[in-house]
Design a protein around this motif. Structure first.
Motif, short mmCIF file in Angstrom:
data_model
loop_
_atom_site.label_atom_id
_atom_site.label_comp_id
_atom_site.label_asym_id
_atom_site.label_seq_id
_atom_site.Cartn_x
_atom_site.Cartn_y
_atom_site.Cartn_z
N ILE A 1 44.67 33.00 44.99
CA ILE A 1 44.37 33.81 45.91
C ILE A 1 45.84 34.91 46.20
O ILE A 1 45.77 36.67 45.95
N ARG A 2 46.91 34.20 46.35
CA ARG A 2 47.64 36.05 46.66
C ARG A 2 48.60 36.58 45.19
O ARG A 2 48.74 37.17 45.19
N GLY A 3 47.90 35.52 43.96
CA GLY A 3 48.23 35.89 42.55
C GLY A 3 47.53 37.22 42.35
O GLY A 3 48.08 38.35 41.66
N ASP A 4 46.54 37.72 42.69
CA ASP A 4 45.12 38.22 42.19
C ASP A 4 45.00 38.76 43.51
O ASP A 4 44.76 40.39 43.14
N TYR A 5 45.61 39.05 44.69
CA TYR A 5 45.32 39.67 45.52
C TYR A 5 46.23 41.12 46.30
O TYR A 5 46.36 41.73 46.94
N GLY A 6 47.28 39.59 46.55
CA GLY A 6 48.80 39.97 47.01
C GLY A 6 49.77 41.35 46.20
O GLY A 6 50.26 40.47 45.06
N VAL A 7 50.73 42.04 47.04
CA VAL A 7 51.52 41.90 46.89
C VAL A 7 53.02 41.67 47.02
O VAL A 7 53.95 41.21 46.40
N SER B 1 55.24 40.20 53.29
CA SER B 1 54.75 40.11 54.90
C SER B 1 52.80 39.83 54.87
O SER B 1 52.53 39.88 55.89
N MET B 2 52.05 40.61 53.68
CA MET B 2 51.15 40.70 53.70
C MET B 2 50.51 39.91 52.82
O MET B 2 49.95 40.72 51.53
N ASN B 3 50.28 38.32 52.72
CA ASN B 3 49.84 37.77 51.75
C ASN B 3 48.68 37.03 51.87
O ASN B 3 48.27 35.96 51.44
N VAL B 4 47.51 38.02 52.27
CA VAL B 4 45.91 37.80 51.92
C VAL B 4 45.16 36.91 53.02
O VAL B 4 44.14 37.07 53.48
N ILE B 5 45.56 35.53 52.98
CA ILE B 5 45.39 34.52 53.58
C ILE B 5 46.70 33.10 54.19
O ILE B 5 47.76 33.14 53.88
N ARG C 1 46.27 24.60 49.69
CA ARG C 1 47.41 25.91 49.38
C ARG C 1 47.84 25.96 48.04
O ARG C 1 47.53 26.52 47.63
N SER C 2 46.90 25.05 46.78
CA SER C 2 46.67 25.63 45.71
C SER C 2 46.43 26.71 44.75
O SER C 2 47.08 27.55 44.27
N MET C 3 45.03 26.86 45.64
CA MET C 3 44.56 27.94 45.69
C MET C 3 44.87 29.13 46.18
O MET C 3 44.21 30.61 45.95
N MET C 4 45.56 28.91 46.86
CA MET C 4 46.01 30.46 47.77
C MET C 4 47.46 31.15 46.97
O MET C 4 47.31 32.05 46.72
N GLY C 5 47.97 30.11 46.75
CA GLY C 5 49.22 30.32 45.77
C GLY C 5 50.03 30.51 46.47
O GLY C 5 50.34 30.66 47.80
N GLN C 6 51.30 30.84 45.55
CA GLN C 6 52.86 30.69 46.60
C GLN C 6 53.02 32.05 48.03
O GLN C 6 52.45 33.29 47.78
N THR C 7 53.87 31.79 48.51
CA THR C 7 53.72 32.03 49.78
C THR C 7 53.89 34.19 49.88
O THR C 7 53.34 35.08 49.66
N ALA D 1 54.30 38.21 44.74
CA ALA D 1 55.00 38.30 43.22
C ALA D 1 55.54 36.80 42.68
O ALA D 1 56.15 37.13 41.48
N GLU D 2 55.44 35.64 43.29
CA GLU D 2 55.69 34.54 42.71
C GLU D 2 54.46 33.92 42.26
O GLU D 2 54.16 32.57 41.96
#
Ligand code: RTP
Ligand code: MG
Length: 147
Positions: free
Chosen positions: A101-107, A110-114, A85-91, A94-95
């Motif tokens: 993973i979400r910090g590096d690849y998501g915007v 609703s589409m937060n990669v993992i 969960r820490s490696m994934m980042g916040q839901t 943007a946060e």
């Protein structure tokens, strides 16, 4: 040993992030015990996200998660549920901190990669929802004595 259920969502599959995501958990020192590419039925998606069924975004969430293949995985290791969960980042990407993973690849939220299980109880429920026993491999990696 603790296990968790992780899933590359349809956006992550479309954006060719399966390898990158698997690589992060491998390099961290966790062990992949099961994996498959699959397209979720509406029923499976609704069961998986059942805790959110009264939320306004539930319909959008189910329609997104069934919109294309996902990469379903079970990972094993010490504290793997919370560490993943820490490696994934916040839901909300943007946060989510850079380096996650979400910090590096998501915007968008609703589409937060993992997806990753959020507790021991969720992990057990989700693993048995997506995998049967024969699909899960019980094995030791020599390298794990260095992790
Ligand atoms: P997940 O279950 O997918 O791993 O995500 P999570 O635990 O970080 O977040 P959760 O609260 O369980 O929400 C499940 C998914 O619903 C979508 N969501 N959309 N539009 C919105 O306000 C909203 N809020 C949540 C996200 O895609 C989230 O991953
Ligand atoms: Mg969740």
């Amino acid at each position: 040993m603790e296990r968790t259920y992780l899933m590359v969502k349809p956006d992550g599959v479309q954006r060719n992030l399966i390898g990158e995501i698997v690589s992060r958990f491998e390099k961290k020192g966790f062990t992949l015990v099961g994996a498959k590419l699959m397209t979720l039925s509406k029923e499976l998606a609704e069961t998986h996200y059942g805790e959110h069924k009264e939320r306004p975004f539930f319909g959008e969430l189910v329609s997104f998660i069934t919109s294309g293949p996902v990469f379903a995985m079970v990972w094993e290791g010490e504290n793997v549920i919370s560490t993943a969960r820490s490696m994934m980042g916040q839901t909300n990407p943007a946060e989510a901190a850079p380096g996650t993973i979400r910090g590096d690849y998501g915007v968008q939220v609703s589409m937060n990669v993992i997806h990753g299980s959020d507790s021991q109880a969720s992990a057990e429920r989700e693993i048995s929802l997506f995998f049967n026993e024969q699909e899960l491999n019980n094995y030791e990696k020599e390298v794990n004595k260095w992790v």
